[in-house]
Design an enzyme around this catalytic site. Sequence first.
Site, PDB file in Angstrom:
ATOM      1  N   HIS A 162       7.278 -11.668  36.505  1.00 58.03           N
ATOM      2  CA  HIS A 162       6.319 -10.714  35.901  1.00 58.03           C
ATOM      3  C   HIS A 162       5.938 -11.276  34.526  1.00 58.03           C
ATOM      4  O   HIS A 162       5.478 -12.411  34.427  1.00 58.03           O
ATOM      5  CB  HIS A 162       6.999  -9.335  35.867  1.00 58.03           C
TER       6      HIS A 162
ATOM      7  N   HIS B 113      -0.418 -14.038  42.955  1.00 63.38           N
ATOM      8  CA  HIS B 113      -0.498 -12.644  42.515  1.00 63.38           C
ATOM      9  C   HIS B 113      -0.372 -11.743  43.724  1.00 63.38           C
ATOM     10  O   HIS B 113      -0.878 -12.063  44.797  1.00 63.38           O
ATOM     11  CB  HIS B 113      -1.825 -12.360  41.791  1.00 63.38           C
TER      12      HIS B 113
ATOM     13  N   ASP C 274      -1.269 -15.637  33.179  1.00 64.62           N
ATOM     14  CA  ASP C 274      -0.179 -16.214  32.386  1.00 64.62           C
ATOM     15  C   ASP C 274      -0.255 -17.737  32.265  1.00 64.62           C
ATOM     16  O   ASP C 274       0.299 -18.307  31.328  1.00 64.62           O
ATOM     17  CB  ASP C 274       1.180 -15.781  32.960  1.00 64.62           C
TER      18      ASP C 274
END
Length: 379
Positions: A224, A263, A314
């Site tokens: 995460h 994802h 990210d």
Amino acid sequence: MSTETKPAYSPGLAGVVAGETEICWVDPNAGLMYRGYDIHGMAEQASFEEVAYLLLNGELPDFEQLGRFQREIASQRELPAPVVKMLRLLPKGTHPMDMVRTGVSMLAPFDPELNDHSHDANIRKAIRLIARLSTLITDGWRISQGEEPLPEKMDLTHAGNFFYKLRGEIPETWEIRMLDTIFILYADHEFNASTFAARVTASTLADMYAAVTSACGTLKGPLHGGANEESIYMLNDIGQANRAEAWLKDALAQKKKIMGFGHRVYKSGDSRVPIMREIARDLGHRTGKEQWVPICENLEKTMEREKQLCANVDLYAAPVFAMMNLPAALNTPVFAASRVAGWCAHVVEQHDHNRLIRPRSLYTGPELRPYPGSPTNGK
Ligand code: COA
């Protein structure tokens, strides 16, 4: 000897709709919206405070409401002295996410409205949490580096003050704009793992601080929020664009999870990536560190070919934070400094329409068997 039929089961709750929300929608094919507004326009123009207000209250603030909200956040930034003392007591090398989680938990009893879960009290607590979570990061970091926390600057916005309190210098206007954009991209993402953890905690009618403590613990994991810290270690290891393809193929051959890719919801790309990629490109020009974007782009091309997986936000956040001179350990806390707005909005919504979140599990243990010596002999 089961007394019920086998329930349907989706590992990792993939595809399971676990609740309703008016706050945010992740469209698997197209993008991300907060309260009906596409994030792209806001990311370019809005301030973090404007978006936090929207998430919490459902509508954009007018000029006066925004000013008041900014002042309220600014006035709540200072930590109670015992919390600062606690930060000083943490062992050297404590990860900033552990500081933040511990700090949020310790802030709870200092909030006079802790156990009032009414809508208005929850909004007031949300403002305190948004303000103070950032201070836990900035003061905690300075203390861990052997430096003293700096006093708050009331006239600086949330993003500006965050920069200032970390670095001790008033940031340039363009830096504040950039951090506002980053904060906006990270502010909410419907039922992501940390928000879901917050909602589960809130659904027991536990308080907002308990919920945000759960969320901080959940965000830390590398699948995460922790992915933006792991990504910079990966990019440093690769080092230059012409090594990216071979590095990635080798890692995939070793069945490694590649940070910053994949994802659960997005099927044709993370809608936040193009914005974060452009920030990385811009910062590359400004800082002369132009190696990062080509490395990421080569990884993206190879990953698409090898595994048909897209980058997530990210991947590009990692070099962006590095070029902002943020230490890698602060990558996930920066995410938390923004996502706290989303967490709090979801706690408000959960408490306003509460039903305990309590799913079932599929039992895969041994059949019913006798306990040795039991007179019922397992019957
Ligand atoms: N690197 C390598 N393979 C990946 C991968 C990645 N980052 N993400 C997914 N996969 C592969 C899995 O190995 C699996 O392959 P298989 O079917 O051959 O076993 C398949 O894609 C499905 O992955 P799975 O882990 O089941 O998907 P998920 O929906 O449960 O997980 C993530 C989603 C985000 C946890 C996952 O993509 C991941 O671990 N990404 C890296 C961490 C990260 O960047 N997290 C930030 C998310 S915003």
